[in-house]
Design a protein around this motif. Structure first.
Motif: not given
Lengths: 70, 188
Positions: B77-85
């Protein structure tokens, strides 16, 4: 000091600094996930409120120091 | 978002959908590896060598990606995301999960980011992948090739800055004028 004016100016400061932060991101000066983006609106909120406080104090002291009418 | 999904999936842990393992660019920790080659722009990114470098990607291209893990992943399993402030957290781009015996994967993906996605803005894309080999995580610092004025968003931001800054400036000017006036009055 008028509370309404204080809140309005603080909110204006919040929004202004929020958009300044957004501009900095869009111009590539700071990364999107920078904590500066979070801090800027808070600074604006405080500065906006401080502006009104300082202005009202100046007005108050100007009234107090005004010479009595002859 | 499809493009970003690909770029990240291809870049970071790419191939996971089919089997496991993924590739990617950037700071990478764990038993995995990955890389991507942008066909039109001759850009090549290897997860282990790119380090903390800011990767500038074209708005439109085709990427050949590949990725692997050290052994058959089993359940993954896994995931990808964009970090926000902070405190906004993250925006998830993609996630995956399943079971597989394939420890590597590769593919090719076209992408074309819309004009609304601002160029020259640094995004931190983070990904993680877990399987029977262990845990792998990494991030890549990405920006789209071009300048701030390539996206119409900048105009909206500038107008809103002016609209909120204008009244504040007027207030400040009025305050300075009244202070100066009071100073002159007091001096009399």
């Amino acid at each position: 000091m008028k509370i309404g004016k204080l809140i309005t100016t603080a909110l204006l400061g919040f929004m202004f600094f929020l958009f300044i932060g957004l501009d900095l991101v869009l111009f590539g000066v700071i990364p999107l996930n920078s904590v500066v983006v979070t801090i800027m609106p808070i600074i604006g909120l405080v500065l906006g409120a401080a502006l009104v406080v300082v202005a009202s104090r100046k007005q108050g002291s100007a009234v107090n120091t005004a010479p009595p009418a002859a | 978002m499809k493009t970003i999904r690909w770029v990240t999936a291809g870049l970071l842990f790419g191939a996971v959908m089919v089997g496991s393992g993924s590739p990617a660019a950037a700071q990478l920790e764990g038993e995995c590896s990955g890389s991507g080659v942008w066909k039109d722009s001759d850009l090549a990114v290897d997860a282990e060598s790119v380090g903390d470098e800011l990767v500038t990607i074209p708005r439109k291209d085709t990427v050949d990606w590949q990725g692997s893990v050290s052994g058959p992943p089993g359940e993954y399993s896994g995931s990808i995301w964009i970090e926000l402030p902070p405190p906004f957290g993250k925006v998830e781009i993609d996630n995956w999960g399943g079971t597989s015996d394939n420890n590597n994967n590769a593919g090719s993906e076209d992408y074309d980011l819309p004009k609304l996605v601002p160029a020259g803005v640094e995004f931190k894309v983070v990904g993680e992948h877990t399987d029977s080999n262990g845990h792998c995580e990494g991030y890549v610092r990405l920006e789209i090739e071009g300048g701030a004025f390539d996206s119409p968003i900048i105009w909206g931001a500038l107008v809103l800055t002016a609209l909120t800054g204008g009244p504040l400036a007027l207030l400040l000017i009025a305050m300075v004028k009244s202070a100066v006036g009071a100073g002159i009055g007091g001096a009399r």
